[in-house]
Design a protein around this motif. Structure first.
Motif, mmCIF file in Angstrom:
data_model
loop_
_atom_site.group_PDB
_atom_site.id
_atom_site.type_symbol
_atom_site.label_atom_id
_atom_site.label_comp_id
_atom_site.label_asym_id
_atom_site.label_seq_id
_atom_site.Cartn_x
_atom_site.Cartn_y
_atom_site.Cartn_z
ATOM 1 N N HIS A 1 60.262 28.351 46.909
ATOM 2 C CA HIS A 1 59.913 26.946 46.166
ATOM 3 C C HIS A 1 58.452 26.567 48.533
ATOM 4 O O HIS A 1 56.920 26.975 47.965
ATOM 5 C CB HIS A 1 59.901 25.601 46.906
ATOM 6 N N GLU A 2 58.920 26.602 48.781
ATOM 7 C CA GLU A 2 57.687 27.027 50.168
ATOM 8 C C GLU A 2 56.814 28.245 50.847
ATOM 9 O O GLU A 2 56.140 27.785 50.605
ATOM 10 C CB GLU A 2 58.708 27.327 51.442
ATOM 11 N N ILE B 1 56.022 29.513 47.388
ATOM 12 C CA ILE B 1 54.583 29.594 46.981
ATOM 13 C C ILE B 1 53.957 28.085 47.243
ATOM 14 O O ILE B 1 52.056 28.210 47.321
ATOM 15 C CB ILE B 1 55.615 29.049 45.602
ATOM 16 N N ASN B 2 54.348 27.044 47.875
ATOM 17 C CA ASN B 2 53.502 26.332 48.286
ATOM 18 C C ASN B 2 52.495 26.792 49.733
ATOM 19 O O ASN B 2 51.635 25.494 49.340
ATOM 20 C CB ASN B 2 54.375 24.988 48.941
ATOM 21 N N ARG B 3 53.216 27.328 50.215
ATOM 22 C CA ARG B 3 52.657 28.020 51.295
ATOM 23 C C ARG B 3 50.939 28.963 51.209
ATOM 24 O O ARG B 3 50.203 28.931 51.488
ATOM 25 C CB ARG B 3 53.438 28.002 52.265
ATOM 26 N N GLY C 1 50.459 30.201 47.853
ATOM 27 C CA GLY C 1 50.157 30.565 46.753
ATOM 28 C C GLY C 1 50.275 31.541 45.823
ATOM 29 O O GLY C 1 51.978 32.480 45.996
ATOM 30 N N GLU C 2 49.300 32.832 44.931
ATOM 31 C CA GLU C 2 49.294 33.605 44.594
ATOM 32 C C GLU C 2 50.355 34.520 45.088
ATOM 33 O O GLU C 2 50.443 35.924 45.001
ATOM 34 C CB GLU C 2 48.759 33.738 43.870
ATOM 35 N N ALA D 1 52.291 35.058 47.270
ATOM 36 C CA ALA D 1 53.827 33.967 47.813
ATOM 37 C C ALA D 1 54.753 35.444 47.718
ATOM 38 O O ALA D 1 55.615 35.726 48.800
ATOM 39 C CB ALA D 1 54.464 33.645 47.158
ATOM 40 N N ASP E 1 63.388 28.333 49.489
ATOM 41 C CA ASP E 1 62.810 29.792 50.356
ATOM 42 C C ASP E 1 60.969 30.137 49.224
ATOM 43 O O ASP E 1 60.156 29.770 49.940
ATOM 44 C CB ASP E 1 63.110 30.260 51.186
#
Length: 69
Positions: free
Chosen positions: A16-17, A19-21, A23-24, A26, A14
């Motif tokens: 990781h998702e 952070i990817n979606r 970014g800063e 998150a 979760d």
């Protein structure tokens, strides 16, 4: 910062998702989800998203914490 306890692999996924979606942002998204869960009286969801928020902050930290092997 204290060492972080990660309860499940889902918590890492979760984080990781988010952070990817986001970014800063998150960490802010995780906090928002925690508050939504809190207002819905979802204690488990609240605790989960707070843990994710702490995990994201920990991953963004550049200082070395704990023992380095």
């Amino acid at each position: 910062m204290q060492q972080l306890f990660i309860a499940t692999r889902t918590a890492v996924a979760d984080a990781h998702e988010l952070i990817n979606r986001f970014g800063e942002d998150a960490g802010f998204e995780a906090a928002l989800r925690a508050e939504r869960s809190r207002h819905a009286d979802n204690v488990l969801g609240y605790c989960h998203w707070r843990q994710i928020e702490r995990l994201i902050v920990s991953l963004a930290d550049t200082d070395i914490c704990g023992t380095v092997h």
